[in-house]
Scaffold this motif. Structure first.
Motif, PDB file in Angstrom:
ATOM      1  N   ALA A   1       0.819  -0.866   0.047  1.00 38.60           N
ATOM      2  CA  ALA A   1       0.263   0.142  -0.047  1.00 38.60           C
ATOM      3  C   ALA A   1       0.837   0.809  -0.148  1.00 38.60           C
ATOM      4  CB  ALA A   1      -0.880   0.059   1.332  1.00 38.60           C
TER       5      ALA A   1
ATOM      6  N   PRO B   1     -11.541   2.025  10.466  1.00 34.76           N
ATOM      7  CA  PRO B   1     -12.370   2.603   9.658  1.00 34.76           C
ATOM      8  C   PRO B   1     -11.530   3.598   9.245  1.00 34.76           C
ATOM      9  CG  PRO B   1     -13.362   2.038  10.746  1.00 34.76           C
ATOM     10  CD  PRO B   1     -12.459   1.820  12.193  1.00 34.76           C
ATOM     11  N   GLY B   2     -10.754   4.502   9.931  1.00 39.03           N
ATOM     12  CA  GLY B   2      -9.885   5.742   9.309  1.00 39.03           C
ATOM     13  C   GLY B   2     -10.814   6.569   8.662  1.00 39.03           C
TER      14      GLY B   2
ATOM     15  N   TYR C   1      -7.003   0.576   0.355  1.00 40.26           N
ATOM     16  CA  TYR C   1      -6.536  -0.011   1.473  1.00 40.26           C
ATOM     17  C   TYR C   1      -7.760   0.578   2.733  1.00 40.26           C
ATOM     18  CZ  TYR C   1      -2.879  -0.693   4.593  1.00 40.26           C
ATOM     19  OH  TYR C   1      -2.365  -1.099   5.900  1.00 40.26           O
ATOM     20  N   LEU C   2      -7.775  -0.468   3.104  1.00 40.62           N
ATOM     21  CA  LEU C   2      -9.165  -1.014   3.794  1.00 40.62           C
ATOM     22  C   LEU C   2      -8.193  -2.184   5.370  1.00 40.62           C
ATOM     23  CD1 LEU C   2     -12.087  -0.184   4.816  1.00 40.62           C
ATOM     24  CD2 LEU C   2     -12.887  -2.372   4.027  1.00 40.62           C
ATOM     25  N   THR C   3      -8.177  -0.844   6.506  1.00 39.09           N
ATOM     26  CA  THR C   3      -7.918  -1.753   7.533  1.00 39.09           C
ATOM     27  C   THR C   3      -8.669  -2.209   9.209  1.00 39.09           C
ATOM     28  OG1 THR C   3      -7.375   0.144   9.254  1.00 39.09           O
ATOM     29  CG2 THR C   3      -5.793  -0.498   7.601  1.00 39.09           C
TER      30      THR C   3
ATOM     31  N   LYS D   1      -2.803   9.487   5.787  1.00 38.91           N
ATOM     32  CA  LYS D   1      -2.142   8.473   4.727  1.00 38.91           C
ATOM     33  C   LYS D   1      -3.369   7.658   4.474  1.00 38.91           C
ATOM     34  CE  LYS D   1       2.456   7.108   6.759  1.00 38.91           C
ATOM     35  NZ  LYS D   1       2.976   6.256   7.229  1.00 38.91           N
ATOM     36  N   GLN D   2      -4.579   8.017   4.918  1.00 37.78           N
ATOM     37  CA  GLN D   2      -6.154   6.807   4.610  1.00 37.78           C
ATOM     38  C   GLN D   2      -6.095   8.218   2.987  1.00 37.78           C
ATOM     39  OE1 GLN D   2      -7.563   4.605   4.084  1.00 37.78           O
ATOM     40  NE2 GLN D   2      -7.012   3.313   5.876  1.00 37.78           N
TER      41      GLN D   2
ATOM     42  N   ILE E   1       2.217   2.650   3.144  1.00 43.76           N
ATOM     43  CA  ILE E   1       1.529   2.226   4.225  1.00 43.76           C
ATOM     44  C   ILE E   1       3.845   2.749   4.508  1.00 43.76           C
ATOM     45  CG2 ILE E   1       0.986   2.721   6.490  1.00 43.76           C
ATOM     46  CD1 ILE E   1      -0.485   4.077   4.346  1.00 43.76           C
TER      47      ILE E   1
ATOM     48  N   LEU F   1      -4.044   8.329   0.319  1.00 43.82           N
ATOM     49  CA  LEU F   1      -3.920   6.619  -0.388  1.00 43.82           C
ATOM     50  C   LEU F   1      -5.386   6.789  -1.357  1.00 43.82           C
ATOM     51  CD1 LEU F   1      -2.834   3.718   1.505  1.00 43.82           C
ATOM     52  CD2 LEU F   1      -1.828   4.550  -0.647  1.00 43.82           C
ATOM     53  N   LEU F   2      -6.614   8.265  -0.929  1.00 47.10           N
ATOM     54  CA  LEU F   2      -7.887   8.148  -1.603  1.00 47.10           C
ATOM     55  C   LEU F   2      -7.427   9.175  -2.550  1.00 47.10           C
ATOM     56  CD1 LEU F   2     -10.580   8.137   1.431  1.00 47.10           C
ATOM     57  CD2 LEU F   2     -10.429   6.835  -0.454  1.00 47.10           C
TER      58      LEU F   2
ATOM     59  N   MET G   1      -2.186   8.168  10.653  1.00 50.26           N
ATOM     60  CA  MET G   1      -2.697   7.030   9.731  1.00 50.26           C
ATOM     61  C   MET G   1      -3.894   7.832   8.753  1.00 50.26           C
ATOM     62  SD  MET G   1      -2.256   4.152   8.302  1.00 50.26           S
ATOM     63  CE  MET G   1      -3.183   3.179   6.912  1.00 50.26           C
ATOM     64  N   LEU G   2      -4.857   8.229   9.658  1.00 46.56           N
ATOM     65  CA  LEU G   2      -5.987   9.812   8.201  1.00 46.56           C
ATOM     66  C   LEU G   2      -5.426  10.512   7.093  1.00 46.56           C
ATOM     67  CD1 LEU G   2      -8.284  11.229  11.530  1.00 46.56           C
ATOM     68  CD2 LEU G   2      -8.596   9.181   9.421  1.00 46.56           C
TER      69      LEU G   2
ATOM     70  N   LEU H   1      -4.826   1.746  -5.766  1.00 44.96           N
ATOM     71  CA  LEU H   1      -4.957   1.079  -5.174  1.00 44.96           C
ATOM     72  C   LEU H   1      -6.182   1.946  -3.666  1.00 44.96           C
ATOM     73  CD1 LEU H   1      -3.336   0.974  -2.016  1.00 44.96           C
ATOM     74  CD2 LEU H   1      -2.118   0.600  -3.690  1.00 44.96           C
TER      75      LEU H   1
ATOM     76  N   ARG I   1     -16.014   4.486   1.214  1.00 39.85           N
ATOM     77  CA  ARG I   1     -15.180   5.111   0.424  1.00 39.85           C
ATOM     78  C   ARG I   1     -14.400   4.792  -0.466  1.00 39.85           C
ATOM     79  NH1 ARG I   1     -12.008   8.140   4.897  1.00 39.85           N
ATOM     80  NH2 ARG I   1     -11.124   6.250   5.074  1.00 39.85           N
ATOM     81  N   MET I   2     -13.688   3.167  -0.271  1.00 40.09           N
ATOM     82  CA  MET I   2     -12.815   3.377  -0.819  1.00 40.09           C
ATOM     83  C   MET I   2     -13.232   2.367  -2.139  1.00 40.09           C
ATOM     84  SD  MET I   2     -11.094  -0.598   0.066  1.00 40.09           S
ATOM     85  CE  MET I   2     -11.969  -1.474  -0.545  1.00 40.09           C
TER      86      MET I   2
END
Lengths: 235, 257
Positions: free
Chosen positions: A45, A81-82, A76-78, B160-161, A47, B164-165, B157-158, A74, A143-144
């Protein structure tokens, strides 16, 4: 097609895993907690950055050099939920969509499909900070998928959810994997979940390396290590 | 928290507030009739204008420079971050008078930068630029350290999310980092404002003119005594307090929106 060789040294573990995935296929990364599965996924990913190796998605080199996160096609889901707590559910789902794309009829229809299938209608205007954990997972999935990524990476996204919801989300994901045609790599230490999500192929990671790979039948038929046999045994 | 405990906690907080505000009871001390004649009112109102306008300029500079610097420091590793934080602590730790002397020597007509600026007609002593630059020096450390803490509180992480979006680093900062750190930034800004607008020790050395409110309080004390200080003190509180408080109100409102 995704091709990756991840080498990452951590204090307690050295990860060295290679994998390949054809477009539209799914791959499960199975193993005990702390085996290095999530590290592999995080390195693909972006990260985390691998110490060595490579990651290539079709003609796009993700590593090395490390491609910036915003240019990686891509999702990326963990297990976290973020969601962005200062935004509403609908703003979260449309977060990665440009205004031009959001205005197209096709995208509007796609968002409506996600909204209906994931039962997000009653939540649509709610602040993301006020919805429940299970609802948040559905929103983060929407969202993803809103961007229709060609590769989806799932790092134990169903941990802590009730079985009914897990079943629904797996069905949704499998449905959309076929509809959109994305490739999928999922990590989990529950064989039952992973087998439903990625029925085609599985790689077993133990102590940071590949212990076995093949179909689920092969895995259940002749587990390569005693710890794998133990992991596959019913509780 | 049950009702009784809430009232006990509220009572404790009230005692704390009363103790904090106790020095203000001196406003009612018997010092004779307060003086607010034309000879006092004119310079006093002029000092209010100077303080509000120039401190506002200083805040704009502090936010414009300090925010990206704080965002950078918040992303640094531990060692580098400690290095930058030590540097930020220097102007905070220096006694204000010493800071004023150092600024005058460094930016005054005999300093390299000061003499260079003078070629362009920019005087760095007893001038508006001197006033503003002094306030920037005394307030910057407070703002940046507070802003670093505010950025730290936003989960990595937020961010980075968000990347990634598909969001570029700048858009991640504007759409995620900044909104989620606004309360902390508001606190940092209000502390910098309070520190800068109330600064006396450094400003009295670098910019006796144009006189801001703290310097004018000193002038009034020297020239007319306490009766001329008290009204300006009330004016000072009335004009210096609302802005930082408003920043808190806005940040809280948006937090609960």
């Amino acid at each position: 097609m995704l091709k990756a060789h991840i080498i990452k040294k951590r204090r307690e573990l050295s990860v060295d895993v290679s994998l390949e995935l054809e477009r539209g296929q799914s791959l499960g990364l199975f193993g005990a907690s702390g085996a290095g599965k999530s590290t592999v996924l995080a390195c693909i990913a972006g990260i985390e950055e691998p110490d060595d190796g490579f990651v290539k998605l079709d003609h796009l080199q993700l590593f090395p050099p490390s491609l910036p996160l915003h240019r990686r096609p891509l999702g990326y889901l963990t297990q976290e939920p973020g969601l962005f707590p200062h935004l509403s559910v609908s703003e979260n789902i449309n977060f990665g969509i440009t205004k031009e794309t959001a205005a197209t009829a096709e995208q509007k229809q796609w968002i409506k499909t996600l909204r209906d299938r994931l039962q997000l209608d009653p939540l649509w205007s709610a602040p993301a900070s006020l919805i429940s954990g299970g609802q948040a997972r559905r929103v983060s999935l929407a969202r993803m998928l809103a961007r229709k990524p060609p590769l989806v990476l799932l790092d134990e996204p169903f941990a802590g959810l009730d079985r009914q919801l897990v079943r629904e989300l797996i069905d949704d994901l499998v449905f959309w994997a076929q509809t959109i045609g994305f490739s999928m790599i999922a990590v989990d230490h529950h064989a039952e979940v992973l087998k439903r999500l990625c029925p085609q192929r599985v790689i077993v990671v133990e102590q940071g390396t590949v212990a076995q790979q093949g179909t689920w039948d092969e895995l259940y038929g002749s587990p390569a290590t005693p710890s794998l046999r133990s992991l596959l045994a019913p509780i | 928290m049950n009702t009784n405990r809430r009232w006990i906690a509220r009572g404790g907080a009230t005692l704390f507030a009363l103790a904090l505000l106790y020095p203000l009871t001196a406003l009612f001390a018997r010092i004779g009739a307060w003086q607010w004649g034309e000879d006092i009112r004119g310079p006093a109102l002029s000092s209010v204008r100077v303080s509000l306008l120039l401190t506002g300029c200083a805040m704009v500079i502090i936010v414009a420079i300090g925010t990206p610097v704080a965002a950078y420091i918040a992303r640094c590793g531990t060692r580098e971050r400690l290095f930058w934080q030590a540097i930020l602590l220097v102007p905070i730790l220096l006694p204000p008078l010493a800071m004023g002397i150092l600024l005058t020597l460094a930016f005054g007509p005999y300093g390299a930068v000061g003499s260079w600026l003078e070629h362009f007609g920019i005087l760095m002593t007893n001038s508006a630029p001197a006033f503003v630059s002094t306030q920037v020096y005394v307030g910057m450390g407070y703002y940046v350290l507070g802003a670093v803490a505010a950025f730290d509180a936003v989960p990595v992480m937020l961010q980075k999310q968000a990347a990634l979006l598909g969001l570029t680093p700048l858009r991640v900062f504007l759409r995620v980092t900044l909104p989620l750190s606004r309360l902390g930034l508001a606190v940092a800004l209000s502390i910098a404002w309070v520190r800068a607008i109330g600064e006396f020790g450094a400003v009295v050395v670098t910019a006796y003119y144009p006189s801001g409110m703290p310097v004018q309080l000193w002038v009034n004390l020297q020239s007319f005594g306490l009766p001329a200080v008290m009204p300006l003190l009330v004016v000072f509180l009335a004009v210096a307090l609302p802005l930082p408080w408003l920043v808190h109100v806005l940040a809280q409102r948006r937090r609960h929106a």
